[in-house]
Design an enzyme around this catalytic site. Sequence first.
Site, PDB file in Angstrom:
ATOM      1  N   ASN A  60      20.142  71.034  40.239  1.00 60.18           N
ATOM      2  CA  ASN A  60      19.712  71.225  41.818  1.00 60.18           C
ATOM      3  C   ASN A  60      18.380  71.927  41.841  1.00 60.18           C
ATOM      4  O   ASN A  60      18.111  72.785  40.919  1.00 60.18           O
ATOM      5  CB  ASN A  60      20.668  72.132  42.385  1.00 60.18           C
ATOM      6  N   GLU A  73      22.934  65.703  41.491  1.00 59.45           N
ATOM      7  CA  GLU A  73      23.414  64.563  41.599  1.00 59.45           C
ATOM      8  C   GLU A  73      22.537  63.621  42.106  1.00 59.45           C
ATOM      9  O   GLU A  73      22.148  62.483  41.275  1.00 59.45           O
ATOM     10  CB  GLU A  73      24.673  64.444  42.302  1.00 59.45           C
TER      11      GLU A  73
HETATM   12  N1  THU Z   1      24.840  71.412  44.898  1.00 59.33           N
HETATM   13  C1  THU Z   1      24.534  70.627  44.043  1.00 59.33           C
HETATM   14  O1  THU Z   1      23.605  70.298  43.211  1.00 59.33           O
HETATM   15  N2  THU Z   1      25.533  69.540  44.057  1.00 59.33           N
HETATM   16  C2  THU Z   1      26.579  69.395  45.141  1.00 59.33           C
HETATM   17  O2  THU Z   1      27.443  68.350  44.982  1.00 59.33           O
HETATM   18  C3  THU Z   1      26.710  70.468  45.849  1.00 59.33           C
HETATM   19  C4  THU Z   1      25.870  71.447  45.862  1.00 59.33           C
HETATM   20  C5  THU Z   1      23.707  72.522  45.069  1.00 59.33           C
HETATM   21  C6  THU Z   1      22.854  72.550  46.105  1.00 59.33           C
HETATM   22  C7  THU Z   1      22.364  73.995  46.402  1.00 59.33           C
HETATM   23  O3  THU Z   1      21.396  74.228  45.459  1.00 59.33           O
HETATM   24  C8  THU Z   1      23.650  74.725  45.520  1.00 59.33           C
HETATM   25  O4  THU Z   1      24.330  73.865  44.784  1.00 59.33           O
HETATM   26  C9  THU Z   1      24.532  75.602  46.543  1.00 59.33           C
HETATM   27  O5  THU Z   1      24.930  74.655  47.533  1.00 59.33           O
END
Ligand code: THU
Length: 155
Positions: A60, A73
């Site tokens: 992320n 993802e």
């Molecule tokens: N996040 C992801 O990387 N994947 C997910 O499926 C849900 C959330 C990240 C987005 C943000 O940077 C952090 O997790 C908190 O929501």
Amino acid sequence: MDIKRESTVVQRSVEDLSQEDHTLIQYAGEAADRAYAPYSNFRVGAALELEDGTIVSGNNQENAAYPSGLCAERVAVFAAKANHPNTNINKLMIVVKTEKELKQGFTPPCGSCLQVLWDVQNRQQSYISIHIQASDGAVYSVQNVNQFLPFGFEL
Ligand code: THU
């Protein structure tokens, strides 16, 4: 007539995982360590296994303008499709690193990531299995994206 679709999530303990899954967990875990998540402190790593064995990872990427950030993802899927446009994606492994207590025990991809995965799966006409490691090491798996998103959007 009602249209009904059901989901099955398989839970496996860490001892029951294949060598291939251990490798993907390692890639996803290292990607989570490289996440840029200063706002949520919720680090997510995603590792994709392509049909030729190539592993593409993502994490992320948050942003001071919060909605401009992107989930692990989608970073991984877009990197895979940008660099290997004609190679199918077979598997997605997700590892989360957080101090938070996870309400469901494991964290499926968010709805927007599922739509992206659903679209890619539909385009390539072969399943993408999704695997998520929970904090206790157990891995929760579904055989295809439809298990988490039974009705994807299609044009
Ligand atoms: N996040 C992801 O990387 N994947 C997910 O499926 C849900 C959330 C990240 C987005 C943000 O940077 C952090 O997790 C908190 O929501």
